[in-house]
Design an enzyme around this catalytic site. Structure first.
Site, PDB file in Angstrom:
ATOM      1  CB  ALA A  27      -0.911   0.016   1.214  1.00 34.66           C
ATOM      2  CG  ASP A  28       1.111   3.662  -2.956  1.00 31.42           C
ATOM      3  OD1 ASP A  28       2.307   3.370  -3.097  1.00 31.42           O
ATOM      4  OD2 ASP A  28       0.227   3.334  -3.765  1.00 31.42           O
TER       5      ASP A  28
ATOM      6  CD  GLU B 195      -1.981  -3.010  -6.720  1.00 30.28           C
ATOM      7  OE1 GLU B 195      -0.775  -3.237  -6.556  1.00 30.28           O
ATOM      8  OE2 GLU B 195      -2.480  -1.890  -6.531  1.00 30.28           O
TER       9      GLU B 195
HETATM   10  C1  5RP Z   1       0.952  -0.700  -6.829  1.00 31.16           C
HETATM   11  C2  5RP Z   1       0.646  -0.515  -5.399  1.00 31.16           C
HETATM   12  C3  5RP Z   1       1.710  -0.897  -4.434  1.00 31.16           C
HETATM   13  O1  5RP Z   1       1.208  -1.854  -3.570  1.00 31.16           O
HETATM   14  C4  5RP Z   1       2.142   0.306  -3.682  1.00 31.16           C
HETATM   15  O2  5RP Z   1       2.585   1.288  -4.624  1.00 31.16           O
HETATM   16  C5  5RP Z   1       3.258   0.007  -2.696  1.00 31.16           C
HETATM   17  O3  5RP Z   1       4.453  -0.264  -3.363  1.00 31.16           O
HETATM   18  P1  5RP Z   1       5.808  -0.508  -2.579  1.00 31.16           P
HETATM   19  O4  5RP Z   1       5.663  -1.777  -1.806  1.00 31.16           O
HETATM   20  O5  5RP Z   1       6.848  -0.593  -3.665  1.00 31.16           O
HETATM   21  O6  5RP Z   1       6.053   0.680  -1.678  1.00 31.16           O
HETATM   22  O7  5RP Z   1      -0.406  -0.106  -5.002  1.00 31.16           O
HETATM   23  O8  5RP Z   1      -0.106  -0.250  -7.645  1.00 31.16           O
END
Ligand code: 5RP
Length: 235
Positions: free
Chosen positions: A85-86, A105
């Site tokens: 997740a971001d 997703e």
């Molecule tokens: C991709 C996403 C990823 O889960 C999100 O960007 C997290 O990425 P990371 O683990 O590289 O920080 O939503 O669409």
């Protein structure tokens, strides 16, 4: 490196939820990739699972590492999905789509019995919005759709949002998603009512999906350089 260790610890902790015979949604991004690596190690040791990737990138990684995959059209049940997740708020609502894979997703998460989010602990925020909200839109009419997206953000209490077309990295022009669409990154600073914003975005023609994942996960695993903490949420 410390960040990678934190992500790896979160991914490793998710392995305790994996059981033989499961169909597992495989998320996208660097943290989810660590999980795919751990899963591949167990497959090598004899674990029998089937993965359902949420992006072409994860599909390629899982194939390379030898994780057996199931075409999404053949999936009848997804027991577990592990994804990154971001941004994560205090109610386990999420912003996702930083890696551009939000549509697949969300389809996979929504079809799963149990969704577990793995992330480094720094992604937790009181209120969502520090991370720009990705909104996937059709290329046709995207400038018109962007105006409606801006209006929807304003109407749901977001002050002075900035809506930007995501550029591809390493080549000129917009990023094109696995589904052939564009992404608008919406700088909101804070999203006071995620439910209202999600609803307002989802009814705009041209919006394919948005990156607000609300009430979709009840388990969040937060990693740091020391280890990982497993948080369970009730709805
Ligand atoms: C991709 C996403 C990823 O889960 C999100 O960007 C997290 O990425 P990371 O683990 O590289 O920080 O939503 O669409």
């Amino acid at each position: 490196m410390v960040l990678d260790e934190a992500k790896r610890n979160a991914a490793a902790a998710a392995m305790e939820f994996v059981e033989d015979g499961m169909v597992i949604g495989l998320g996208t991004g660097s943290t989810a990739s660590f999980f795919v690596e751990f899963l591949a190690e167990e497959v090598e040791e004899g674990l029998s699972v089937k993965g359902v990737p949420t992006s072409e990138a994860t599909h390629k990684l899982a194939m390379e590492l030898g994780v057996p995959l199931l075409p999404v059209e053949q999936v009848e049940r997804i027991h577990l999905t592990i994804d990154g997740a971001d941004e994560i708020d205090a109610h386990a609502n999420l912003i996702k789509g930083g890696g551009g894979a939000l549509l697949r997703e969300k389809i996979i998460a929504n079809a799963s019995d149990h969704v577990i989010v793995i992330a480094y602990a720094g992604k937790v925020a009181e209120t969502l919005g520090s991370f720009p909200l990705p909104v996937e839109v059709t290329p046709f009419g995207f400038t018109l759709t962007a105006k409606k997206v801006y209006d929807a953000l304003r109407k749901t209490g977001i002050d002075k949002p900035v809506v930007k077309l995501r550029e591809a990295s390493g080549k000129p022009g917009p990023l094109v998603t696995d589904g052939g669409n564009y992404i608008l990154d919406c700088e909101c600073k804070t999203i006071p009512s995620p439910q209202a914003t999600a609803l307002a975005l989802s009814v705009i023609p041209g919006v394919v999906e948005h990156g607000l994942f609300l009430s979709m996960t009840r388990t969040v695993i937060l990693g740091d350089e020391e280890g990982a903490e497993i948080l369970e949420f009730e709805y």
